[in-house]
Design an enzyme around this catalytic site. Structure first.
Site, PDB file in Angstrom:
ATOM      1  N   TYR A  53      39.626  35.375  61.737  1.00  0.00           N
ATOM      2  CA  TYR A  53      39.235  35.978  60.459  1.00  0.00           C
ATOM      3  C   TYR A  53      39.776  37.398  60.401  1.00  0.00           C
ATOM      4  O   TYR A  53      39.709  38.138  61.390  1.00  0.00           O
ATOM      5  CB  TYR A  53      37.702  36.010  60.333  1.00  0.00           C
ATOM      6  CG  TYR A  53      37.201  35.009  59.325  1.00  0.00           C
ATOM      7  CD1 TYR A  53      37.733  34.978  58.037  1.00  0.00           C
ATOM      8  CD2 TYR A  53      36.191  34.109  59.645  1.00  0.00           C
ATOM      9  CE1 TYR A  53      37.280  34.061  57.107  1.00  0.00           C
ATOM     10  CE2 TYR A  53      35.733  33.187  58.724  1.00  0.00           C
ATOM     11  CZ  TYR A  53      36.287  33.170  57.451  1.00  0.00           C
ATOM     12  OH  TYR A  53      35.846  32.270  56.531  1.00  0.00           O
ATOM     13  N   GLU A  55      39.583  39.614  57.159  1.00  0.00           N
ATOM     14  CA  GLU A  55      39.423  40.194  55.824  1.00  0.00           C
ATOM     15  C   GLU A  55      39.825  41.669  55.837  1.00  0.00           C
ATOM     16  O   GLU A  55      39.512  42.398  56.777  1.00  0.00           O
ATOM     17  CB  GLU A  55      37.972  40.100  55.346  1.00  0.00           C
ATOM     18  CG  GLU A  55      37.571  38.732  54.883  1.00  0.00           C
ATOM     19  CD  GLU A  55      36.762  38.001  55.934  1.00  0.00           C
ATOM     20  OE1 GLU A  55      37.012  38.239  57.147  1.00  0.00           O
ATOM     21  OE2 GLU A  55      35.891  37.207  55.534  1.00  0.00           O
ATOM     22  N   ASP A 198      57.795  36.667  37.674  1.00  0.00           N
ATOM     23  CA  ASP A 198      57.418  35.623  38.630  1.00  0.00           C
ATOM     24  C   ASP A 198      58.706  34.934  39.073  1.00  0.00           C
ATOM     25  O   ASP A 198      59.293  34.151  38.330  1.00  0.00           O
ATOM     26  CB  ASP A 198      56.467  34.639  37.931  1.00  0.00           C
ATOM     27  CG  ASP A 198      56.032  33.497  38.838  1.00  0.00           C
ATOM     28  OD1 ASP A 198      56.681  33.268  39.877  1.00  0.00           O
ATOM     29  OD2 ASP A 198      55.049  32.819  38.502  1.00  0.00           O
ATOM     30  N   THR A 224      56.339  32.551  45.216  1.00  0.00           N
ATOM     31  CA  THR A 224      55.822  31.671  46.253  1.00  0.00           C
ATOM     32  C   THR A 224      56.788  31.809  47.427  1.00  0.00           C
ATOM     33  O   THR A 224      57.885  32.357  47.289  1.00  0.00           O
ATOM     34  CB  THR A 224      55.782  30.192  45.806  1.00  0.00           C
ATOM     35  OG1 THR A 224      57.065  29.835  45.301  1.00  0.00           O
ATOM     36  CG2 THR A 224      54.732  29.959  44.751  1.00  0.00           C
ATOM     37  N   LYS A 227      59.434  27.643  48.048  1.00  0.00           N
ATOM     38  CA  LYS A 227      60.440  26.973  47.213  1.00  0.00           C
ATOM     39  C   LYS A 227      61.824  27.320  47.769  1.00  0.00           C
ATOM     40  O   LYS A 227      62.112  26.974  48.905  1.00  0.00           O
ATOM     41  CB  LYS A 227      60.253  27.378  45.742  1.00  0.00           C
ATOM     42  CG  LYS A 227      58.900  26.929  45.175  1.00  0.00           C
ATOM     43  CD  LYS A 227      58.809  27.169  43.694  1.00  0.00           C
ATOM     44  CE  LYS A 227      57.517  26.647  43.103  1.00  0.00           C
ATOM     45  NZ  LYS A 227      56.388  27.589  43.179  1.00  0.00           N
ATOM     46  N   ARG A 233      53.862  27.086  52.553  1.00  0.00           N
ATOM     47  CA  ARG A 233      53.262  27.155  51.219  1.00  0.00           C
ATOM     48  C   ARG A 233      52.447  28.441  51.121  1.00  0.00           C
ATOM     49  O   ARG A 233      51.561  28.688  51.940  1.00  0.00           O
ATOM     50  CB  ARG A 233      52.338  25.961  50.973  1.00  0.00           C
ATOM     51  CG  ARG A 233      52.979  24.617  51.191  1.00  0.00           C
ATOM     52  CD  ARG A 233      52.164  23.518  50.558  1.00  0.00           C
ATOM     53  NE  ARG A 233      52.362  23.547  49.131  1.00  0.00           N
ATOM     54  CZ  ARG A 233      53.459  23.091  48.509  1.00  0.00           C
ATOM     55  NH1 ARG A 233      54.453  22.568  49.194  1.00  0.00           N
ATOM     56  NH2 ARG A 233      53.565  23.166  47.210  1.00  0.00           N
TER      57      ARG A 233
HETATM   58  N1  DSN Z   1      54.472  23.191  40.863  1.00  0.00           N
HETATM   59  C1  DSN Z   1      55.508  24.186  40.828  1.00  0.00           C
HETATM   60  C2  DSN Z   1      56.804  23.623  40.352  1.00  0.00           C
HETATM   61  O1  DSN Z   1      57.031  22.446  40.567  1.00  0.00           O
HETATM   62  O2  DSN Z   1      57.597  24.326  39.775  1.00  0.00           O
HETATM   63  C3  DSN Z   1      55.126  25.370  40.072  1.00  0.00           C
HETATM   64  O3  DSN Z   1      53.992  25.921  40.644  1.00  0.00           O
END
Ligand code: DSN
Length: 411
Positions: A53, A55, A198, A224, A227, A233
């Protein structure tokens, strides 16, 4: 893979993980938001750090025993700032939606107006969809794309002047053109709005200079890590130093409790990989592969929104064949290709049915496929669309996609 260890405790879960590994190995992954992490990134996710933990933030934690996770989190922050050329990075958000939520919490009050891209035009749930917190607690005005799949910047400016938003969001989940961050900043400045970019989808392209960076224009940059960036993730919020304290407080205690330090370690590993010259080559190959796939689809008679792509993804427009995204996504699965249904501009079908398929190449590029292979993938997709009712032809196409899977083994 630690499957044997899992198997000795829980054979049911182990078996399902094994099946998922086989699925990933034996299908061509074209979901634009997915990728394959390195074994090092995956290994970091499965470490003792999951026991801790922590925090708070490095050196300002609520619990003792954080010296090692402090050092790991600082490494992730430092690498992120170096990679994206930003002043501050909070690497704790559990996802991209959490990263966006933290910005909303810091920059806005409930009821404030936000101008964001409509979900069915390529935006994201957390950019103001009515079914998401962003659409429930804020006054959302949306912009979209034209028939060519391009943002109409004049229209964005007109809407901004009319609704005087407190924040403008740019960045998308399904947009195949270069985003003009400078233009968005000019619009934001005209109305005194914050600008949030974003870059979840295009993170690797931004990091390597294959897409212009929003770093100098946006007040907040969210992403994120799983990707194009090819990490675990998770999410990250980046910002200028003046917002650092507020963003950190918004992440914790604002919207999250204990950070996932095992995932933060994996983010650090992925960011180190992304700083290597090989990653630049990877991003360049993504662009080449996406272009090759779009060209192959078009030369096989398929329509692509905007007649091509400038990044890692594209939308196949099925309207002229009278077929739906929902049906064709299932047909593609039958031939060993995973992709998702997606709306096209002014889609006559509902978002649950759609007239399009979103196709992205980051995962196949990680696997090693090059332009010639993408030509073959394009042919398989086009033939699957044209012969969607012919089981025999689909079986032959499945064999062709399996050949590509065998040529580029995974893990
Ligand atoms: N689910 C994602 C995508 O496929 O683009 C976006 O969060």
């Amino acid at each position: 893979m630690e499957l044997d260890i899992i198997k000795s405790t829980d054979s049911e879960v182990a078996e399902l993980i094994e099946k998922e590994l086989e699925r990933q190995r034996n299908t061509l992954e074209l979901i634009a938001s997915e990728n394959f992490t390195s074994k090092a990134v995956m290994a970091a996710c499965g470490t003792v750090l999951t026991n801790k933990y922590a925090e708070g933030k490095p050196h300002k934690r609520f619990y003792n025993g954080c010296e090692n996770v402090d050092a790991i989190e600082e490494l992730a922050q430092k690498r992120c700032c170096e990679l994206f050329g930003v002043e501050h990075a909070n690497v704790q958000p559990h996802s991209g939606a959490q990263a966006n939520m933290a910005v909303f919490l810091y920059a806005l009050k409930p009821g404030d107006t936000v101008l964001g891209m409509d979900l069915s035009n390529g935006g994201h749930l957390s950019h103001g969809s009515p079914v998401n917190f962003s659409g429930m607690y804020f006054n959302i005005v949306s912009y979209g794309v034209n028939e060519n799949g391009e943002i109409d910047y004049e229209d964005v400016e007109k809407k901004a002047l009319e609704c005087k938003p407190k924040m403008i969001i740019c960045g998308a989940s399904n947009y195949s053109k270069i985003i003009d961050f400078k233009r968005f900043k000019e619009i934001a400045d005209k109305v005194g709005a914050y600008l949030m970019a974003d870059i979840a989808h295009i993170a690797a392209l931004v990091a390597t200079g294959e897409h212009p960076s929003p770093a100098e224009y946006a007040d907040f940059v969210t992403t994120t890590t799983h990707k194009t960036l090819r990490g675990p993730r998770g999410g990250i919020v980046m910002c200028k130093q003046e917002h650092a304290l507020g963003i950190d407080k918004a992440v914790f205690p604002g919207i999250q409790g204990g950070p996932l330090e095992h995932i933060i370690a994996a983010k650090a590993v992925a960011l180190k990989e992304a700083l290597k010259p090989e990653f630049k080559e990877y991003a360049k190959q993504i662009i080449k592969n996406a272009k090759a796939l779009a060209d192959s689809l078009m030369s096989n008679g398929m329509d692509i929104i905007g007649n091509g792509t400038e990044n890692h993804l594209m939308t196949l427009d099925l309207r002229k064949y009278g077929k739906t995204g929902k049906d064709i996504a299932n047909v593609l699965e039958e031939v060993g290709i995973t992709a998702n249904k997606n709306t096209v501009p002014n889609d006559p079908q509902s978002p649950f049915v759609t007239s399009g398929i979103r196709l992205g190449v980051p995962a196949l590029t990680t696997r090693g496929l090059k332009e010639d292979d993408m030509k073959e993938v394009g042919e398989i997709i086009a033939l699957a669309v044209l012969n969607s009712d012919d089981k025999e032809k689909l079986a032959q196409l499945r064999e062709r996609s399996q050949k590509l899977c065998d040529k580029y083994p995974l893990y």
